[in-house]
Each structure stands twice: as C-alpha cells, then as structure tokens.
Design an enzyme around this catalytic site. Structure first.
Site, PDB file in Angstrom:
ATOM      1  N   HIS A   1      -3.920 -14.677   9.164  1.00  0.00           N
ATOM      2  CA  HIS A   1      -3.300 -13.378   8.927  1.00  0.00           C
ATOM      3  C   HIS A   1      -4.164 -12.205   9.339  1.00  0.00           C
ATOM      4  O   HIS A   1      -3.902 -11.073   8.968  1.00  0.00           O
ATOM      5  CB  HIS A   1      -2.915 -13.255   7.448  1.00  0.00           C
ATOM      6  CG  HIS A   1      -2.004 -14.339   6.998  1.00  0.00           C
ATOM      7  ND1 HIS A   1      -0.841 -14.667   7.668  1.00  0.00           N
ATOM      8  CD2 HIS A   1      -2.072 -15.192   5.964  1.00  0.00           C
ATOM      9  CE1 HIS A   1      -0.253 -15.671   7.055  1.00  0.00           C
ATOM     10  NE2 HIS A   1      -0.980 -16.015   6.021  1.00  0.00           N
TER      11      HIS A   1
ATOM     12  N   ARG B   1       2.537 -10.344   6.206  1.00  0.00           N
ATOM     13  CA  ARG B   1       3.930 -10.121   6.600  1.00  0.00           C
ATOM     14  C   ARG B   1       4.079  -9.397   7.931  1.00  0.00           C
ATOM     15  O   ARG B   1       5.178  -9.317   8.474  1.00  0.00           O
ATOM     16  CB  ARG B   1       4.662  -9.376   5.484  1.00  0.00           C
ATOM     17  CG  ARG B   1       4.796 -10.237   4.242  1.00  0.00           C
ATOM     18  CD  ARG B   1       5.483  -9.500   3.118  1.00  0.00           C
ATOM     19  NE  ARG B   1       6.902  -9.349   3.362  1.00  0.00           N
ATOM     20  CZ  ARG B   1       7.724  -8.722   2.526  1.00  0.00           C
ATOM     21  NH1 ARG B   1       7.246  -8.207   1.405  1.00  0.00           N
ATOM     22  NH2 ARG B   1       8.994  -8.624   2.793  1.00  0.00           N
TER      23      ARG B   1
ATOM     24  N   ARG C   1      20.054  17.408  -0.347  1.00  0.00           N
ATOM     25  CA  ARG C   1      20.544  16.038  -0.222  1.00  0.00           C
ATOM     26  C   ARG C   1      21.350  15.624  -1.446  1.00  0.00           C
ATOM     27  O   ARG C   1      21.336  16.300  -2.465  1.00  0.00           O
ATOM     28  CB  ARG C   1      19.356  15.088  -0.041  1.00  0.00           C
ATOM     29  CG  ARG C   1      18.323  15.634   0.935  1.00  0.00           C
ATOM     30  CD  ARG C   1      18.018  14.682   2.037  1.00  0.00           C
ATOM     31  NE  ARG C   1      17.072  13.676   1.642  1.00  0.00           N
ATOM     32  CZ  ARG C   1      17.276  12.359   1.804  1.00  0.00           C
ATOM     33  NH1 ARG C   1      18.400  11.931   2.282  1.00  0.00           N
ATOM     34  NH2 ARG C   1      16.353  11.502   1.465  1.00  0.00           N
TER      35      ARG C   1
ATOM     36  N   PRO D   1       0.809  -1.210   0.000  1.00  0.00           N
ATOM     37  CA  PRO D   1       0.000   0.000   0.000  1.00  0.00           C
ATOM     38  C   PRO D   1       0.843   1.260   0.000  1.00  0.00           C
ATOM     39  O   PRO D   1       1.574   1.522   0.946  1.00  0.00           O
ATOM     40  CB  PRO D   1      -0.796  -0.108   1.310  1.00  0.00           C
ATOM     41  CG  PRO D   1      -0.368  -1.403   1.946  1.00  0.00           C
ATOM     42  CD  PRO D   1       0.926  -1.760   1.340  1.00  0.00           C
ATOM     43  N   GLU D   2       0.702   2.028  -1.049  1.00  0.00           N
ATOM     44  CA  GLU D   2       1.298   3.353  -1.101  1.00  0.00           C
ATOM     45  C   GLU D   2       0.146   4.326  -0.841  1.00  0.00           C
ATOM     46  O   GLU D   2      -0.955   3.889  -0.522  1.00  0.00           O
ATOM     47  CB  GLU D   2       1.987   3.572  -2.451  1.00  0.00           C
ATOM     48  CG  GLU D   2       3.028   2.478  -2.724  1.00  0.00           C
ATOM     49  CD  GLU D   2       3.771   2.641  -4.040  1.00  0.00           C
ATOM     50  OE1 GLU D   2       3.981   3.779  -4.463  1.00  0.00           O
ATOM     51  OE2 GLU D   2       4.127   1.616  -4.634  1.00  0.00           O
TER      52      GLU D   2
END
Length: 271
Positions: free
Chosen positions: A89, A107, A151, A2-3
DNA sequence: AAGTGGACCTGCTAGC
DNA sequence: TGCTAGCAGGTCCACT
C-alpha cells in the site's frame, strides 16, 4: 480518514524537517486517484521548499512547481530516515538525503499531482471552488449565515461539501453540529443568524481542538513520525450511536445523509 | 442550477 | 472456523 486536523497534524510533523531537502529519488507504486502528471524523474535534483495546506490538500513547494497531495480516505504520510521496503500500500516515495516521505494509502483515493503552480492546472482545478479556511478571520457567523442561505441542503451536507468552509469531514461536521446544538437535518437556509454564529465558532473550536490532540486515529491514522491522535477519545457523538448523550442523556442516533453516516443527539440538537 | 446518488478501492468487522 | 454483507476518515462526476 484524514480531515483537516489530521492533514494539518501531518503537515506540522514533517514540514520543518523536509524543507531544504534535495530529492535524490522517486518511487511510484500503484495508480492513485489521479496520475502524477509528470515524469517522476524530473523531481530528482530539486529542493523541497515550504509545505502548506489548503483544505485537506497539502502543497509541497519546489523552486518551480510543486506536489499537491491528498490523503483520501485511508492515506497517511511518513517521513523517516529508516524507510523499509515498499509494502503493497505504499504508492509514492519521495527520497531525500534527510529521509523518505512515503504515502501509504490502502484504498488509493488519495493523490499526488505535479503542478506548475497553485494557480495553474491541475492544482488550480482541484482547489477551485473550495470554501474559506475555518481559521480565516473572514469565516464568521455573517459569512456562514449568508453562505448557508444560498443553498437548500441539510446543514450537515453543506458543511461536508467544502464549498462553504473546508476541513470538516464526517467526524468533525457531526461534532461541530453537536457543539452548536443544531440538528444535522436542518435545512441550511433555515439556520438562524445566532445559530450560524454558534456554528461558525463550533467548527473553528472543534477543528482547533482536534489539531491540538493530534487528530483522530480511528484505525490507522498516524502523523509523519508515526504518532497516533487522540481526539476520537473525546468525540461526543461520532461513533456513539446507542450511547447516552454526554450533555443531556438522550440516546445518540445514527442516520444516513447523502450516503454518509451522521451521528447526533435528538434530545439537544434542535432544528 | 442545484441537489442527489453512484463511482472509485481495499480491509476490517459483525453476523450467520 | 469460514464466508459474506456492510461499513469506513473524501470528493468527483453524471444524471435529474
């Protein structure tokens, strides 16, 4: 998995229905990334308020405090009246009279954390350091250019980091860089001002389009109604190594950056 | 301080 | 058919 688009699609699919629902039970399964941080029974009797999103986190507000939820890599939420027996799960159930909100996460990189408020630990600590929301008006070319120039990492890595802008994970970072025709290996402080404009727009439009398409269902993503997304069918580079670039015909490549796969077109994405 | 790599955990797939 | 290595949408943390 999921983004931002998947998290937002999930939020939109149950926020209205759960608002105002009274909690009548809580079931906790195997440990997730962080402990809940409260006795699950203290949630019983409380009423769910607004469901909001910050980056890839969801915040379920209660009268006092709330639940900060993250779907990790493999998490999804379902909100239904006919919730079956918990499977191997299914690690968190919030049972209400209007249905059960269930987190399924094989997971277990996801999390459900109780916090007194967004400004207090532990929520504050998890959200601290997050960059701008992509749809925040302040997220523009000027901001992106300035942030990237602080950066010296690859621009793809900077997008994934979430300290500049939140929401673009591996799929959408790759897609946005393709859209902006920028080589993902380009050092962040070498991205020109015009290209920063283009990239900011690409991040916004890519994520917005993905929300409209219900997110990406690569294997198992579903919204809280069980609906799959379809953005993956429109991906230009993600998962398309060896295939022809739809813009210039060059073969799409897969490389590794920061232990993550990056897909890009060496023909039309330039440094 | 910023950048890099390992860690967390499970399931699926490709290849032998 | 069966085993194994490699890979997967995220992000925190330790180390250089």
């Amino acid at each position: 998995m999921p983004e931002l688009p998947e998290v937002e699609v999930t939020r939109l699919s149950f926020a209205e229905r759960i608002r105002g629902a009274r909690v009548i039970g809580v079931r906790v399964g195997k440990p997730l990334r962080w402990p809940l941080g409260a006795d699950p029974q203290t949630l019983v009797g409380r009423t769910v308020g607004d469901v909001s999103r910050r980056g890839k986190y969801l915040w379920l507000a209660f009268e006092r405090g709330g639940l900060l939820m993250h779907l990790g890599m493999s998490g999804s939420l379902a909100f239904t009246m006919q919730t079956g027996e918990a499977g191997a799960h299914d690690h968190f159930d919030l049972v209400t009279a209007r249905g059960t909100l269930r987190l399924t996460d094989p997971r277990r990189f996801g999390a459900v954390v109780w916090s007194p408020s967004l400004d207090e630990a532990p929520a504050h600590k998890l959200l601290a350091g997050l960059g701008l929301e992509p749809f925040d008006p302040r997220f523009d070319g000027t901001y992106l250019y300035t942030s990237l120039h602080r950066r010296k990492v690859a621009v793809k890595t900077a997008l994934l980091g979430g300290e500049v802008v939140v929401g673009a994970g591996n799929i959408y970072a790759c897609e946005a860089l393709w859209e902006a025709q920028i080589d993902p290996r380009t050092r962040s402080d070498r991205v020109s001002r015009p290209r920063a404009d283009h990239l900011a727009a690409a991040v916004r439009t890519t994520l917005a389009r993905a929300v409209e398409l219900g997110g990406s269902t690569l294997r198992d993503f579903r919204d809280a109604h069980g609906m799959a997304g379809s953005f993956q069918l429109q991906a230009r580079v993600y998962g398309r190594a060896g295939q022809a670039c739809v813009r210039c015909g060059t073969t799409v490549r897969r490389i590794v950056q920061g232990a993550r796969a990056t897909f890009f077109c060496p023909g039309c994405q330039k440094r």
